[in-house]
Structures are given as C-alpha cells and as structure tokens.
Design a protein around this motif. Sequence first.
Motif, PDB file in Angstrom:
ATOM      1  N   ALA A 292       0.829  -1.201   0.000  1.00 35.23           N
ATOM      2  CA  ALA A 292       0.000   0.000   0.000  1.00 35.23           C
ATOM      3  C   ALA A 292       0.862   1.249   0.000  1.00 35.23           C
ATOM      4  CB  ALA A 292      -0.915   0.006   1.228  1.00 35.23           C
TER       5      ALA A 292
ATOM      6  N   THR B  86      -6.490  -3.210  -9.849  1.00 34.82           N
ATOM      7  CA  THR B  86      -7.150  -4.428  -9.355  1.00 34.82           C
ATOM      8  C   THR B  86      -7.748  -4.216  -7.972  1.00 34.82           C
ATOM      9  OG1 THR B  86      -5.080  -5.336  -8.489  1.00 34.82           O
ATOM     10  CG2 THR B  86      -5.694  -5.967 -10.728  1.00 34.82           C
TER      11      THR B  86
ATOM     12  N   ARG C 239     -12.610  -3.530  -4.189  1.00 34.76           N
ATOM     13  CA  ARG C 239     -13.459  -2.495  -3.582  1.00 34.76           C
ATOM     14  C   ARG C 239     -14.882  -2.546  -4.146  1.00 34.76           C
ATOM     15  NH1 ARG C 239     -11.176   1.787  -0.801  1.00 34.76           N
ATOM     16  NH2 ARG C 239      -8.928   1.592  -0.518  1.00 34.76           N
TER      17      ARG C 239
ATOM     18  N   ARG D 113     -10.573 -14.486  -4.484  1.00 37.06           N
ATOM     19  CA  ARG D 113      -9.315 -14.138  -5.162  1.00 37.06           C
ATOM     20  C   ARG D 113      -9.173 -14.891  -6.484  1.00 37.06           C
ATOM     21  NH1 ARG D 113      -6.327 -10.958  -2.211  1.00 37.06           N
ATOM     22  NH2 ARG D 113      -4.829 -10.976  -3.896  1.00 37.06           N
TER      23      ARG D 113
ATOM     24  N   ARG E 160      -1.481  -6.079  -5.609  1.00 31.45           N
ATOM     25  CA  ARG E 160      -0.587  -6.682  -4.616  1.00 31.45           C
ATOM     26  C   ARG E 160       0.084  -7.954  -5.125  1.00 31.45           C
ATOM     27  NH1 ARG E 160      -2.406  -5.194   0.727  1.00 31.45           N
ATOM     28  NH2 ARG E 160      -3.076  -3.039   0.499  1.00 31.45           N
ATOM     29  N   ASP E 161      -0.556  -8.604  -6.103  1.00 33.58           N
ATOM     30  CA  ASP E 161      -0.135  -9.962  -6.461  1.00 33.58           C
ATOM     31  C   ASP E 161      -0.025 -10.136  -7.963  1.00 33.58           C
ATOM     32  OD1 ASP E 161      -2.746  -9.662  -7.164  1.00 33.58           O
ATOM     33  OD2 ASP E 161      -3.469 -11.493  -6.236  1.00 33.58           O
TER      34      ASP E 161
HETATM   35  N1  LIG Z   1      -4.380  -7.400  -6.456  1.00 38.10           N
HETATM   36  C1  LIG Z   1      -4.920  -6.976  -5.313  1.00 38.10           C
HETATM   37  C2  LIG Z   1      -5.274  -5.610  -5.151  1.00 38.10           C
HETATM   38  C3  LIG Z   1      -5.855  -5.222  -3.972  1.00 38.10           C
HETATM   39  N2  LIG Z   1      -6.075  -6.126  -2.989  1.00 38.10           N
HETATM   40  C4  LIG Z   1      -6.726  -5.737  -1.741  1.00 38.10           C
HETATM   41  C5  LIG Z   1      -5.775  -5.060  -0.798  1.00 38.10           C
HETATM   42  C6  LIG Z   1      -6.547  -3.921  -0.211  1.00 38.10           C
HETATM   43  O1  LIG Z   1      -7.036  -4.341   1.070  1.00 38.10           O
HETATM   44  C7  LIG Z   1      -7.777  -3.758  -1.106  1.00 38.10           C
HETATM   45  C8  LIG Z   1      -7.899  -2.402  -1.779  1.00 38.10           C
HETATM   46  O2  LIG Z   1      -6.824  -2.180  -2.654  1.00 38.10           O
HETATM   47  P1  LIG Z   1      -6.322  -0.733  -3.041  1.00 38.10           P
HETATM   48  O3  LIG Z   1      -5.510  -0.847  -4.281  1.00 38.10           O
HETATM   49  O4  LIG Z   1      -7.462   0.214  -3.029  1.00 38.10           O
HETATM   50  O5  LIG Z   1      -5.405  -0.372  -1.821  1.00 38.10           O
HETATM   51  P2  LIG Z   1      -3.851  -0.348  -1.634  1.00 38.10           P
HETATM   52  O6  LIG Z   1      -3.375   0.930  -2.268  1.00 38.10           O
HETATM   53  O7  LIG Z   1      -3.266  -1.576  -2.276  1.00 38.10           O
HETATM   54  O8  LIG Z   1      -3.811  -0.368  -0.154  1.00 38.10           O
HETATM   55  O9  LIG Z   1      -7.772  -4.813  -2.028  1.00 38.10           O
HETATM   56  C9  LIG Z   1      -5.710  -7.448  -3.143  1.00 38.10           C
HETATM   57  O10 LIG Z   1      -5.903  -8.237  -2.227  1.00 38.10           O
HETATM   58  N3  LIG Z   1      -5.133  -7.852  -4.302  1.00 38.10           N
END
Ligand SMILES: Nc1ccn([C@H]2C[C@H](O)[C@@H](COP(=O)(O)OP(=O)(O)O)O2)c(=O)n1
Length: 143
Positions: free
Chosen positions: A15, A37, A42, A111, A132-133
């Motif tokens: 994040a 993503t 969200r 997921r 994140r992934d």
């Molecule tokens: N590829 C992803 C993208 C987001 N997430 C999850 C992680 C966060 O809790 C939420 C929201 O993502 P968002 O991109 O708004 O927030 P960050 O900037 O990554 O904190 O979704 C995920 O698990 N896998």
Amino acid sequence: MTNQRRIAIAIDGPAAAGKSTVAKIVARKLNFLYIDTGAMYRALTWKALKEKVDVRDEERLYELLRHTAIELKQEGGAQRVLVDGKEVTEAIRLPDVTRNVSDVSKHERVRREMVKRQQQLAENGGVVMDGRDIGTCVLPEAR
Ligand SMILES: Nc1ccn([C@H]2C[C@H](O)[C@@H](COP(=O)(O)OP(=O)(O)O)O2)c(=O)n1
Ligand SMILES: Nc1ncnc2c1ncn2[C@@H]1O[C@H](COP(=O)(O)OP(=O)(O)O)[C@@H](O)[C@H]1O
C-alpha cells in the motif's frame, strides 16, 4: 497498428508504494488500459455492503461476485468503475468500503475469481495492471 503482440505490464507493491501513480503515467504514455485491481476488490465490497452480505461469509461473497459485473473504463485521464452498470467510482473509496475490503480480499475463492477476470482483461495485452499480487499470481510471465 502493427500486428506485434502488445505486452501486459505488472506493477506490484505494498500500500502507498506509488503503484497507481506509476501505472497511470505508464498507461497514458503507451496508450494502454490502466487496470486498478484494488478497485475490483473495492467494487465487490461495495456491493456486499449494499446487499447486506456478510464480508466474512466466503461462500455468499463468491456467489455474489459470480453475479456481479465489474467494469473499468478509461475516460480521458480518469478511470471510472461501474458495478452492474452503475457508477461507483467515488462510492468505492468511502471509509466503509476501505474498512471492509481486506476481509473481502482474503477469501481464496474470491481471489481466484478476481484473478481469472484480471487474466482475461490482460489476455490481449495493452494493459498496465496495478495490485498486490500481479507479477506473482495474475501475470507470472510479465517482466
Ligand atoms: N491485487 C490486489 C489488489 C488489492 N487487494 C486488496 C488489498 C486492499 O485491502 C484492497 C484495496 O486495494 P487498493 O488498491 O485500493 O489499496 P492499496 O493501495 O493496495 O492499499 O484490495 C488485493 O488483495 N489484491
Ligand atoms: N515517486 C514518488 N515520489 C513521491 N511521492 C509519490 C511518488 N509516487 C507516489 N507518491 C505519493 O505517494 C502516495 C501513494 O501513492 P499511490 O500511487 O497511491 O500508491 P499505491 O497505488 O501503491 O497505493 C500518493 O500520495 C502519491 O502522490
């Protein structure tokens, strides 16, 4: 347009690392579609709250996702998010969604379905994906 295959670009990181800032700039320069993503997780969270689906209930969330259309649209420099055709671009950033999204995104079945959708979006290339992934899971061949 050449017939050269357009690549898919993955941008991973924790994040607030600067992923979306970089992803948007790169997408604009290459005229690629930017795919946030996190916005997809969200969007599902927003719908779960609206339909009063318990975010800890993996089975019901997965079922809900199966019946939810999530669209990411590019308009000028801005990205819009639509859920079942409804504009939710701002609603998905509200604190209620932010508080619940990590519970939603921790479910394995949710997921897997999200990753499948993200892979479909990237299938023909021409995308910059932020999450994140992405490099590890969604687009393991991106480099
Ligand atoms: N590829 C992803 C993208 C987001 N997430 C999850 C992680 C966060 O809790 C939420 C929201 O993502 P968002 O991109 O708004 O927030 P960050 O900037 O990554 O904190 O979704 C995920 O698990 N896998
Ligand atoms: N290269 C940078 N230098 C300084 N600040 C940055 C840089 N990239 C992003 N930021 C700032 O850091 C914060 C988080 O960036 P953001 O792109 O939203 O992160 P992420 O998408 O990884 O969560 C934002 O306030 C953004 O303006």
